[in-house]
Design a protein around this motif. Structure first.
Motif, mmCIF file in Angstrom:
data_model
loop_
_atom_site.group_PDB
_atom_site.id
_atom_site.type_symbol
_atom_site.label_atom_id
_atom_site.label_comp_id
_atom_site.label_asym_id
_atom_site.label_seq_id
_atom_site.Cartn_x
_atom_site.Cartn_y
_atom_site.Cartn_z
ATOM 1 N N ARG A 117 -2.291 4.298 -10.022
ATOM 2 C CA ARG A 117 -3.743 4.192 -10.008
ATOM 3 C C ARG A 117 -4.261 2.906 -10.107
ATOM 4 O O ARG A 117 -3.604 2.016 -10.970
ATOM 5 C CB ARG A 117 -4.315 5.032 -11.318
ATOM 6 C CG ARG A 117 -3.701 6.604 -11.451
ATOM 7 C CD ARG A 117 -4.426 7.203 -12.549
ATOM 8 N NE ARG A 117 -4.264 8.517 -12.353
ATOM 9 C CZ ARG A 117 -4.756 9.499 -13.267
ATOM 10 N NH1 ARG A 117 -5.615 9.131 -14.012
ATOM 11 N NH2 ARG A 117 -4.489 10.767 -12.965
ATOM 12 N N PRO A 118 -5.265 2.725 -9.347
ATOM 13 C CA PRO A 118 -6.054 1.356 -9.801
ATOM 14 C C PRO A 118 -6.404 1.301 -10.963
ATOM 15 O O PRO A 118 -6.724 1.741 -11.922
ATOM 16 C CB PRO A 118 -7.318 1.280 -8.664
ATOM 17 C CG PRO A 118 -7.483 2.717 -8.557
ATOM 18 C CD PRO A 118 -6.143 3.676 -8.715
ATOM 19 N N GLY B 57 0.757 -1.085 -0.132
ATOM 20 C CA GLY B 57 0.066 -0.082 0.107
ATOM 21 C C GLY B 57 0.837 1.341 -0.062
ATOM 22 O O GLY B 57 0.648 2.201 -0.747
ATOM 23 N N PHE B 58 1.952 1.412 0.938
ATOM 24 C CA PHE B 58 2.713 2.390 0.850
ATOM 25 C C PHE B 58 3.374 2.641 -0.472
ATOM 26 O O PHE B 58 3.507 4.023 -1.114
ATOM 27 C CB PHE B 58 3.884 2.000 1.993
ATOM 28 C CG PHE B 58 4.932 3.258 1.959
ATOM 29 C CD1 PHE B 58 4.687 4.403 2.561
ATOM 30 C CD2 PHE B 58 6.262 3.056 1.174
ATOM 31 C CE1 PHE B 58 5.694 5.509 2.721
ATOM 32 C CE2 PHE B 58 7.113 4.108 1.268
ATOM 33 C CZ PHE B 58 6.961 5.212 1.876
ATOM 34 N N VAL C 183 2.458 1.621 -3.391
ATOM 35 C CA VAL C 183 1.353 2.143 -4.522
ATOM 36 C C VAL C 183 0.892 3.789 -4.212
ATOM 37 O O VAL C 183 1.249 4.345 -5.294
ATOM 38 C CB VAL C 183 0.155 1.225 -4.419
ATOM 39 C CG1 VAL C 183 -1.315 2.192 -5.147
ATOM 40 C CG2 VAL C 183 0.221 -0.064 -4.902
ATOM 41 N N VAL C 184 1.096 3.992 -3.011
ATOM 42 C CA VAL C 184 0.687 5.451 -2.687
ATOM 43 C C VAL C 184 1.864 6.487 -3.045
ATOM 44 O O VAL C 184 1.727 7.481 -3.740
ATOM 45 C CB VAL C 184 0.248 5.469 -1.255
ATOM 46 C CG1 VAL C 184 0.246 7.163 -0.997
ATOM 47 C CG2 VAL C 184 -1.206 5.071 -1.035
ATOM 48 N N ALA C 185 3.194 5.900 -2.625
ATOM 49 C CA ALA C 185 4.225 6.591 -2.892
ATOM 50 C C ALA C 185 4.681 6.877 -4.471
ATOM 51 O O ALA C 185 5.156 7.705 -4.909
ATOM 52 C CB ALA C 185 5.481 6.106 -2.291
ATOM 53 N N LYS C 186 4.364 5.773 -5.173
ATOM 54 C CA LYS C 186 4.643 5.811 -6.675
ATOM 55 C C LYS C 186 3.291 6.309 -7.445
ATOM 56 O O LYS C 186 3.763 6.853 -8.645
ATOM 57 C CB LYS C 186 4.734 4.425 -7.104
ATOM 58 C CG LYS C 186 6.020 3.858 -6.752
ATOM 59 C CD LYS C 186 6.392 2.763 -7.455
ATOM 60 C CE LYS C 186 7.763 2.293 -7.634
ATOM 61 N NZ LYS C 186 8.500 3.041 -8.902
ATOM 62 N N GLY C 187 2.254 6.562 -6.981
ATOM 63 C CA GLY C 187 1.019 7.231 -7.339
ATOM 64 C C GLY C 187 0.444 6.360 -8.371
ATOM 65 O O GLY C 187 -0.028 6.791 -9.387
#
Length: 148
Positions: A60-61, A51-52, A54-58
């Motif tokens: 998108r789902p 999760g970190f 995915v968020v850190a790299k931006g």
């Protein structure tokens, strides 16, 4: 380092981490008296880590079309993974990490060449040849000798 050596080296490192991870989970299991909560902790930590990232790299789902067009069997990977973690956590303390990994790796090798031969799950076909069968047999023999 050449890319030709980089991927095998990464694969060896990942392979070396599997018994370490299993040993760590087995240690928690022994302390806590069951395999379920250590496995839950493992997946919680994994979820937080990815999760970190995915968020850190931006990242998108995937859109609905991509999710709905994915092969339904792909979602079985989660069930297989949790079964793998639970079972190795259960088996390793009783039979030893080396023996547990011996059987797991043997199963992986046999399944991998079958999947390759038939091109299952969208992987490239690599047909069985006497070279490949001999290599698998030598690997299994080596693993068998190493487990004693």
């Amino acid at each position: 380092m050449r890319e030709g050596l980089l991927f095998p080296m990464i694969a060896l490192l990942i392979g070396a981490c599997i018994p370490v991870q299993a040993s760590l989970n087995a240690a928690l299991s022994k302390s806590w008296g069951n395999v379920y909560y250590p496995t839950l902790v493992l997946f919680t930590v994994a979820l937080l880590c990815i999760g970190f990232v995915v968020v850190a790299k931006g990242i998108r789902p995937p859109n609905f079309a991509a999710v709905s067009s994915a092969p339904s069997y792909g979602y079985m990977a989660g069930l297989i993974l949790v079964s793998n973690i639970l079972l190795i956590t259960y088996l390793a303390p009783g039979m030893g990490m080396g023996n547990a990994i011996f059987y797991i790796v043997t199963g992986q090798i046999v399944a991998a060449v079958i999947i390759d031969h038939f091109g299952m799950f969208g992987v490239s076909k690599i047909h069985l040849s006497w070279h490949r069968v001999s290599g698998v047999m030598l690997m299994v023999l080596g693993l068998s000798l190493a487990r004693h």
